[in-house]
Scaffold this motif. Structure first.
Motif, PDB file in Angstrom:
ATOM      1  N   LEU A 155      -6.383  -4.423  -2.916  1.00  0.00           N
ATOM      2  CA  LEU A 155      -6.141  -5.059  -1.620  1.00  0.00           C
ATOM      3  C   LEU A 155      -7.394  -5.700  -1.036  1.00  0.00           C
ATOM      4  CD1 LEU A 155      -3.906  -2.323   0.066  1.00  0.00           C
ATOM      5  CD2 LEU A 155      -3.226  -4.197  -1.436  1.00  0.00           C
ATOM      6  N   ASP A 207      -4.046   2.212  -4.602  1.00  0.00           N
ATOM      7  CA  ASP A 207      -3.739   0.806  -4.324  1.00  0.00           C
ATOM      8  C   ASP A 207      -4.880   0.070  -3.628  1.00  0.00           C
ATOM      9  OD1 ASP A 207      -1.063   1.004  -5.315  1.00  0.00           O
ATOM     10  OD2 ASP A 207      -0.492   1.977  -3.441  1.00  0.00           O
ATOM     11  N   LEU A 208      -5.825   0.790  -3.054  1.00  0.00           N
ATOM     12  CA  LEU A 208      -6.830   0.163  -2.204  1.00  0.00           C
ATOM     13  C   LEU A 208      -7.681  -0.895  -2.917  1.00  0.00           C
ATOM     14  CD1 LEU A 208      -8.052   3.200  -0.079  1.00  0.00           C
ATOM     15  CD2 LEU A 208      -6.767   1.212   0.745  1.00  0.00           C
ATOM     16  N   LEU A 266       0.830  -1.209   0.000  1.00  0.00           N
ATOM     17  CA  LEU A 266       0.000   0.000   0.000  1.00  0.00           C
ATOM     18  C   LEU A 266       0.857   1.249   0.000  1.00  0.00           C
ATOM     19  CD1 LEU A 266      -2.884   1.388   0.552  1.00  0.00           C
ATOM     20  CD2 LEU A 266      -1.995   1.603   2.881  1.00  0.00           C
ATOM     21  N   ALA A 291      -9.786   4.448   2.950  1.00  0.00           N
ATOM     22  CA  ALA A 291      -9.620   3.099   3.491  1.00  0.00           C
ATOM     23  C   ALA A 291     -10.775   2.730   4.413  1.00  0.00           C
ATOM     24  CB  ALA A 291      -8.289   3.002   4.233  1.00  0.00           C
ATOM     25  N   VAL A 342      -4.667  -1.607   6.629  1.00  0.00           N
ATOM     26  CA  VAL A 342      -3.628  -0.984   5.806  1.00  0.00           C
ATOM     27  C   VAL A 342      -2.742  -0.132   6.702  1.00  0.00           C
ATOM     28  CG1 VAL A 342      -4.927  -1.013   3.640  1.00  0.00           C
ATOM     29  CG2 VAL A 342      -5.176   0.942   5.198  1.00  0.00           C
TER      30      VAL A 342
END
Length: 334
Positions: free
Chosen positions: A241, A237-238, A232, A268, A248
């Motif tokens: 994931l 990028d979330l 991350l 997030a 995170v």
């Protein structure tokens, strides 16, 4: 606003802080913290920031200083945080500059960073104390000396993880515990060690697999929450994931500064991730900008300055695992 006539002066240089003990993780060992320190002066006010270039992400002190030299004309013409976010990659150089601009903005406004950001002021927070890789007996001895702290983080590698974990847990049976292999495991290692992690009541497992192998986590049902670290960097990028990680780890040297970190924390939470706030081994100038979001995190790991033989004057203070903010005026306001 960007102007033709310089209104500011930017300085960036390399500082080195010796450590009080070697810091060993699965990726290697370090004996000093090498940082880039940035100051931005406007009139009588000066904002400061710090970043830690990290080889894992292709950064060096030299590359960070080059990035800052390249952006200097834009900053000295009055560029703000949004301008540098658009012009620089997320990383240590942008983090140091972003922090300096936040600090400067607060001082010019006679306010605080927390007030400007609309968040709670920093307060003492329970922060993990790290036990780095050593023999199981040496790690246990250090854990025994930390019996009064609320949260331990132990660095482990692939070969000795079971013994290291067992040794620490034996002398610290009641403490919350983070285990961090720093990408050194495979999915088979995780499967083999999973029941031991459960038996030792590990609260969080941080980045067990290499970031480019985290797809292996998609089909693994873990009873231990797993936190993304190296996987991350920013909000972008979330989505990848989801279904692989539960938490995170937000580090300002990865996000490129507090500006993106605040947005990342919001995104997030909205996407169902729990929050951890972490750091590199750095001085208190690198920690102060992370404190405004640390109060919102379930896990905090901001003990970087505690590894220094000598920190910057007026920095954070630790008392049995409670990290206290720096002295007034250190960073983030007059």
């Amino acid at each position: 606003m960007v102007r033709d006539t310089p209104i500011r002066h930017l300085d960036a240089h390399h500082d080195r802080f010796g450590l009080n003990a070697p810091f060993r993780i699965a990726r290697g060992v370090k004996t000093a913290a090498d940082v880039v320190t940035v100051t931005v002066r406007e009139g009588a006010q000066v904002g400061r920031g710090e970043g830690v270039p990290y080889a894992r992400y292709g950064e060096t002190i030299e590359s960070a200083l080059t990035e800052l030299a390249d952006i200097r004309p834009l900053v000295e013409a009055g560029a703000g945080r949004a301008d540098i976010a658009a012009a620089m990659r997320a990383g240590a150089a942008r983090n140091a500059l972003d922090a300096a601009l936040w600090d400067l903005e607060a001082r010019l406004a006679g306010s605080s960073v927390a007030a400007l950001a609309g968040i709670a002021e920093p307060a003492p927070v329970a922060s993990a104390i790290t036990i780095t890789i050593d023999t199981p007996s040496a790690m246990a001895a250090r854990a025994a000396r930390l019996a009064r702290v609320p949260l331990l983080k132990i660095k482990v590698d692939r070969e000795g993880a079971a013994e290291q974990l067992a040794a620490v847990r034996a002398v610290a049976p009641a403490l919350r515990l983070i285990v961090d292999p720093n990408e050194s495991w495979t999915i088979d290692t995780l499967r083999d060690l999973h029941d031991r992690l459960v038996a030792h009541r590990v609260d969080l497992l941080e980045q067990p697999l290499p970031a480019d192998r985290d797809q292996d986590l998609a089909d693994f049902a873990s009873a231990i929450p797993i936190c993304a670290d190296e996987a991350l960097h920013t909000r972008a990028d979330l989505p990848a994931l989801a279904g692989r990680y539960d938490y995170v780890n937000i580090k300002l040297d990865k996000t490129g500064g507090l500006t993106e970190a605040l947005a990342l924390a919001t995104a997030a939470r909205e996407q169902g991730f729990g929050l951890m706030v972490g750091c590199m081994v750095c001085s208190s100038l690198g920690i102060a900008p992370a404190l405004p979001i640390a109060r919102e995190a379930a896990f905090v790991d901001l003990d970087g300055p505690l590894w220094l033989a000598e920190d910057r004057a007026g920095g954070v203070r630790d008392h049995d695992g409670m990290l206290h903010p720096p002295a007034p005026g250190f960073w983030g306001g007059p």
